[in-house]
Design a protein around this motif. Structure first.
Motif, PDB file in Angstrom:
ATOM      1  N   THR A  57       0.838  -1.201   0.000  1.00  0.00           N
ATOM      2  CA  THR A  57       0.000   0.000   0.000  1.00  0.00           C
ATOM      3  C   THR A  57       0.872   1.251   0.000  1.00  0.00           C
ATOM      4  O   THR A  57       2.032   1.228   0.423  1.00  0.00           O
ATOM      5  CB  THR A  57      -0.917   0.048   1.229  1.00  0.00           C
ATOM      6  N   PRO A  64      -4.825   6.980   1.313  1.00  0.00           N
ATOM      7  CA  PRO A  64      -4.321   5.933   0.426  1.00  0.00           C
ATOM      8  C   PRO A  64      -4.286   6.377  -1.032  1.00  0.00           C
ATOM      9  O   PRO A  64      -5.082   7.214  -1.465  1.00  0.00           O
ATOM     10  CB  PRO A  64      -5.324   4.786   0.623  1.00  0.00           C
ATOM     11  N   TYR A  67      -4.660   1.804  -3.628  1.00  0.00           N
ATOM     12  CA  TYR A  67      -5.260   0.684  -2.920  1.00  0.00           C
ATOM     13  C   TYR A  67      -5.499   1.072  -1.466  1.00  0.00           C
ATOM     14  O   TYR A  67      -4.719   1.811  -0.864  1.00  0.00           O
ATOM     15  CB  TYR A  67      -4.347  -0.545  -2.961  1.00  0.00           C
ATOM     16  N   ARG A  75      -6.725  -5.914   0.737  1.00  0.00           N
ATOM     17  CA  ARG A  75      -6.324  -4.827  -0.144  1.00  0.00           C
ATOM     18  C   ARG A  75      -7.322  -4.704  -1.291  1.00  0.00           C
ATOM     19  O   ARG A  75      -7.561  -5.636  -2.028  1.00  0.00           O
ATOM     20  CB  ARG A  75      -4.914  -5.142  -0.666  1.00  0.00           C
TER      21      ARG A  75
END
Length: 256
Positions: A57, A64, A67, A75
């Motif tokens: 990530t 974020p 993802y 995820r």
């Protein structure tokens, strides 16, 4: 400002990034060095999902990018709209300038703020002129890219990225396509950004820039981070033999 965790990037059976994790503090300048093919540029392009990745990530300022984890910790890819919004926080400058040849310098810089963010044109133009002054090109606002040197075009590309007011700037070998005498003017603009507190990740082969400007240096090889630390440690007393060998020629040249 940036948190990358467990990034894995594969092309078929070839793992280019092997679980790379990297954090960058607000206002920090991190310079990534290493041999060609070590994964430096791929890592940079994963920050804003120009390269998709299979595991891990990325988050910029806590949000974020690409993802996110669901409540079960799985995820999940974000929507394209959310990805586009996240990318607006990330400025990137490449080896090639990618300026629109049919637009003037000023038009190149104001295009994205006006069209993407809806910034009033007058305000966008004033911001563009301020940025041109910062990179030393106040007199080139009405010029077309073909009339500029490579170093001038690269400085316009930096101003264009800054016009979106990103939270972090990424630089991918921005001087590698320039004649040697033009490198200094681009590095000077980047040094000014560092002094102004812009958060930056810089992939470069310019070891002098890395030594003089970086808060922290990250050495990559084989898709992993081999060593990281302040410039005085990396250049003066590297912990690993791989880094010592990579820097041997540079350190001998400058008697470090």
């Amino acid at each position: 400002m940036l948190a990358m965790s467990g990034i894995v990037k594969r092309y078929g059976d070839n793992r280019v990034l092997r679980g790379v994790s990297l954090t960058v503090a607000r206002g920090e300048t991190v310079v990534v060095i290493g041999p060609s093919g070590s994964g430096k540029t791929t890592l940079l392009r994963c920050v804003n999902l120009l390269e998709d990745y299979q595991e891990g990530t990325v988050a910029v300022d806590g949000a974020p990018v690409g993802y996110a984890l669901d409540r079960a910790g799985r995820r999940q890819r974000m929507s394209e709209r959310d990805i586009a919004a996240a990318r607006e926080q990330i400025g990137i400058v490449f080896q090639s300038y990618n300026l629109f040849p049919h637009m003037t310098v000023l038009e190149n810089i104001v295009a994205a703020p006006v069209r993407v963010r809806g910034v009033p044109r007058a305000r966008a133009e004033q911001r563009a002129r301020d940025l041109l002054a910062m990179v030393g090109l106040s007199d080139k606002a009405d010029a077309y890219p073909v009339r500029l040197s490579g170093g001038q075009q690269q400085r316009v590309a930096i101003a264009r990225a800054l016009a979106m007011d990103p939270k972090i700037m990424l630089f991918d070998e921005v001087t590698s396509a320039l004649d040697p005498e033009l490198v200094g003017e681009v590095l000077a603009a980047m040094q000014q950004l560092a002094r102004d507190g812009m958060t930056m990740i810089v992939v470069t082969h310019e070891m002098s820039f890395a030594r003089d400007v970086a808060d922290r240096i990250v050495f990559m090889d084989g898709g992993v981070i081999v060593e990281e630390g302040p410039p005085e440690q990396i250049f003066g007393a590297p912990r690993t033999e791989r880094v010592r060998q990579f820097l041997k020629r540079y350190n001998e040249r400058y008697r470090l």
